[in-house]
Structure formats: structure tokens, C-alpha cells
Design an enzyme around this catalytic site. Sequence first.
Site, short mmCIF file in Angstrom:
data_model
loop_
_atom_site.label_atom_id
_atom_site.label_comp_id
_atom_site.label_asym_id
_atom_site.label_seq_id
_atom_site.Cartn_x
_atom_site.Cartn_y
_atom_site.Cartn_z
N CYS A 114 51.84 4.55 33.30
CA CYS A 114 53.10 5.20 33.24
C CYS A 114 53.10 6.78 33.24
CB CYS A 114 53.72 4.91 31.80
SG CYS A 114 53.78 3.06 31.50
N HIS A 236 58.73 9.73 29.47
CA HIS A 236 58.64 8.38 29.83
C HIS A 236 59.42 7.46 29.03
CE1 HIS A 236 56.89 4.40 30.84
NE2 HIS A 236 56.35 4.37 29.94
N ASN A 266 61.24 -0.28 30.82
CA ASN A 266 59.96 0.38 31.33
C ASN A 266 59.81 0.35 32.70
OD1 ASN A 266 57.40 1.69 31.33
ND2 ASN A 266 57.01 0.86 29.29
N1 ACO Z 1 62.02 -10.72 20.53
C1 ACO Z 1 61.85 -11.28 19.01
N2 ACO Z 1 60.67 -10.87 18.41
C2 ACO Z 1 59.58 -10.42 18.98
C3 ACO Z 1 59.66 -9.99 20.24
C4 ACO Z 1 60.91 -10.12 20.96
N3 ACO Z 1 60.98 -9.89 22.31
N4 ACO Z 1 58.47 -9.38 20.71
C5 ACO Z 1 57.82 -9.50 19.39
N5 ACO Z 1 58.51 -10.07 18.35
C6 ACO Z 1 57.93 -10.26 17.04
C7 ACO Z 1 56.73 -10.16 16.88
O1 ACO Z 1 56.45 -11.60 17.04
C8 ACO Z 1 56.77 -9.82 15.21
O2 ACO Z 1 57.01 -11.13 14.61
P1 ACO Z 1 56.33 -11.49 13.21
O3 ACO Z 1 56.65 -10.11 12.31
O4 ACO Z 1 56.90 -12.74 12.90
O5 ACO Z 1 54.64 -11.33 13.53
C9 ACO Z 1 57.97 -8.87 15.14
O6 ACO Z 1 58.56 -8.95 16.27
C10 ACO Z 1 57.53 -7.63 14.86
O7 ACO Z 1 56.64 -7.18 16.23
P2 ACO Z 1 56.03 -5.72 16.54
O8 ACO Z 1 54.97 -6.00 17.61
O9 ACO Z 1 55.38 -5.23 15.13
O10 ACO Z 1 57.26 -4.82 16.92
P3 ACO Z 1 57.36 -3.70 17.07
O11 ACO Z 1 58.51 -3.01 16.15
O12 ACO Z 1 56.28 -2.74 17.15
O13 ACO Z 1 58.14 -3.34 18.59
C11 ACO Z 1 57.47 -3.00 20.81
C12 ACO Z 1 57.39 -4.05 19.69
C13 ACO Z 1 58.73 -2.75 21.45
C14 ACO Z 1 56.58 -3.44 22.05
C15 ACO Z 1 56.83 -1.55 20.29
O14 ACO Z 1 55.58 -1.66 19.57
C16 ACO Z 1 56.54 -0.69 21.39
O15 ACO Z 1 57.55 -0.21 22.01
N6 ACO Z 1 55.21 -0.38 21.67
C17 ACO Z 1 55.23 0.77 22.77
C18 ACO Z 1 55.08 0.19 24.01
C19 ACO Z 1 54.87 1.35 25.05
O16 ACO Z 1 55.15 2.41 24.95
N7 ACO Z 1 54.64 0.91 26.39
C20 ACO Z 1 54.38 2.05 27.29
C21 ACO Z 1 52.95 1.82 27.82
S1 ACO Z 1 53.37 0.60 29.18
C22 ACO Z 1 52.45 1.08 30.47
O17 ACO Z 1 51.72 1.78 30.64
C23 ACO Z 1 52.42 -0.01 31.66
#
Ligand code: ACO
Length: 309
Positions: A114, A236, A266
Site C-alpha cells: 500500500c 492510505h 482498500n
Molecule cells: N464480518 C463480521 N465479523 C468479522 C469480520 C467480518 N467481515 N471479519 C472479522 N470478523 C470478526 C472476527 O472473527 C472476530 O470475531 P471473534 O471476536 O468472535 O473472534 C471479530 O470480528 C473481531 O475481529 P478483529 O480482527 O479483532 O476486528 P478488528 O476490529 O481488528 O477489525 C480489521 C478488523 C478491519 C481488519 C482491522 O484490524 C484493520 O483494519 N486492520 C488494518 C488493516 C490494514 O490497515 N491493511 C492495510 C494494509 S493492506 C496492504 O498493504 C495490501
Amino acid sequence: MTGLKILATGAYAPKKLVTNDDLAQIVDTSDEWITKRTGMSVRHYVTESENHTYLAEMAAKQAIERAGIDKNDIGAVIVCTVSADYFSPSCACLIQGRLELPNDIIAMDISAGCSGFIFGLETMRALLMTRGAKAGLVIGAEVLSQKMDMTDRSTCVLFGDGAAAAVVSLSDTMYQSVIGVAGNEDMINIKSPNGFIHMDGQGTYKFAVATVPKVIEQVVENAGLTYDDIDHYVLHQANLRIIESIAKKVKQPMDKFIVNIDKYGNTSAASVGLALNEAAEQGRIKPGDKILMCAFGAGKTWGAIIVEW
Ligand code: ACO
């Protein structure tokens, strides 16, 4: 001249729109979860008549047309991507051919996740300085819809397709950059030859909110500016909560931050360019404005650039 000026931008978003509700038909997710956790509502996916090279070509054509330059003045093409149509030839070579750019140019792809668009701009600056060309073309293009495991709800709701381009030239206007790498494949990867995006979501989130404010602080300080001197922050578009957290850390109002994650998700290396192009199209950026672009991503990579419009 050691700075870089963006002469014009362009963009292309593929035709197929995919809503959060559409994704809820495929995996166990909901509009509420995706909106609340990421700020995303819709993303674009390529249709059968669109591929990665086409997206890059459309964005580039628009940027060149808007820049009003002679395409024979373009001395280098860089395409920043992790999802090109081919490992080889590079997308940049295909763009040289399709746009009938001069033959005596450098054309190459850059893989920096990214952070790609930032790496691309900084690399282009170096190329223009050594090769003496009048202008360079930097493109960020991704077709991530073909790199996602559509059974993995933790990643497949996050990414979209799109392309953005910038025509740039060397300039004496304000320019400052900070680029970095902490080599590691665990946080985000796409395994060869046909792997899907694998991401440690929470790890990436923590990395972003810890690293980006430091990188912004460093680039602003190196430029002899303060946070208030920056007119627009173009970060980003990975998660709205990450952007909000960074805004809070640098104590700047959210209206200085360009946000279009709701419309594209993204788009990795295209993300910063798409946001910049949208702000320019909306007339939000005025001549002389100072723009800080910053991204983080697979690699692990990060980078920030300040340019004057
Ligand atoms: N729908 C519903 N529930 C979901 C989903 C979904 N799509 N995805 C995950 N969950 C659930 C998980 O299973 C978990 O359930 P549990 O508590 O029963 O185990 C719960 O939601 C919480 O999961 P987390 O991973 O803790 O959720 P979080 O609040 O961290 O959000 C996210 C996840 C959106 C991916 C976040 O961590 C994030 O944005 N991370 C950064 C991503 C990023 O910046 N990427 C950029 C670089 S990518 C690149 O370079 C190509």
C-alpha cells in the site's frame, strides 16, 4: 531542481460496484460490521472487459490529458502494484506500448504494498534527476478482487480495484520525503504463484497507528513545517478508524484529511492516488497548498511525502 511537482492526476474505477450487503450474501458478515469497523460501504471490482493494464491505461491517459504535456516529454513510467496482469512483462512496459510513449524511457513496476504510490513518486524523482527528462508518469493500479479468498471474511470485505496516475516533473517547490522498510513477510503477504491476500489485521492496525504518526512527525519536522502548515493530509485508505486515530495524534481536524474509503475500500497502491485525484477533482486543493501523503503496507513499508500543489 530537487523537488517534485504533480502536474495533474487521473483515475479509473472499474464498473462493477460491490456493496457491503452484496458481500453479506457471500460470507458471514454484515453492512453494520463492515461500516463500523472500517468505514467502507462500496468497492469496485473489474468486469470481464476490464483488466489491470486497462485500469492503469485509463488513469494514465486522463492524467496526461489533464497535464496538457507532449507525451514525448515523458521519460519514465512507474507502475506501483501487487496485482498486475503479468509477473513479466511489467505493466509499465505495456503502458509504454499502449500509450505510444517514447522508446528511450525507463519503464518498471514497483511492489511496495500500500506504500507503492509514495515509493513510486520518490523513485520517479530520482529517475528524473539522473535522466534529465521533463516529465514522469507514476501509476498506482490494483485488481485485488482476484487476490482475495472469498471465503475469508476477515480480508475479502476490505479490498477493491482501481487505478490512479500522476504526471510529475522536477521542481523547486517544497518537497520532503521519509521512506522506510522493516523487511517482514508475516504481516501481509500474497504468496507466489497464485496466493490470496493474507493479513494479520490487528497486527497491521497496531503497526499503522504506531508508525504513521511518527513518519508524519518526521517528514513535517524535516520540512521545517508544523502540522498546521499542512493543508491536506492524504493517507492510505485502509480503515477510517486508523485515519481518525492519526488525526487525533497529530491534533489536526478531520476536514484536512481526504477520505474516500467509503467508495473504494482498500485499493492498496492505488489508494493514495485515488484520494488525491478525488480531492483535486472536487477543487479542494488550491495552487500553493501543501499536501502530505502517507502510506504503510506490505513489506513492511512506510513512506510520507510533502509536495506543494
Ligand atoms: N464480518 C463480521 N465479523 C468479522 C469480520 C467480518 N467481515 N471479519 C472479522 N470478523 C470478526 C472476527 O472473527 C472476530 O470475531 P471473534 O471476536 O468472535 O473472534 C471479530 O470480528 C473481531 O475481529 P478483529 O480482527 O479483532 O476486528 P478488528 O476490529 O481488528 O477489525 C480489521 C478488523 C478491519 C481488519 C482491522 O484490524 C484493520 O483494519 N486492520 C488494518 C488493516 C490494514 O490497515 N491493511 C492495510 C494494509 S493492506 C496492504 O498493504 C495490501
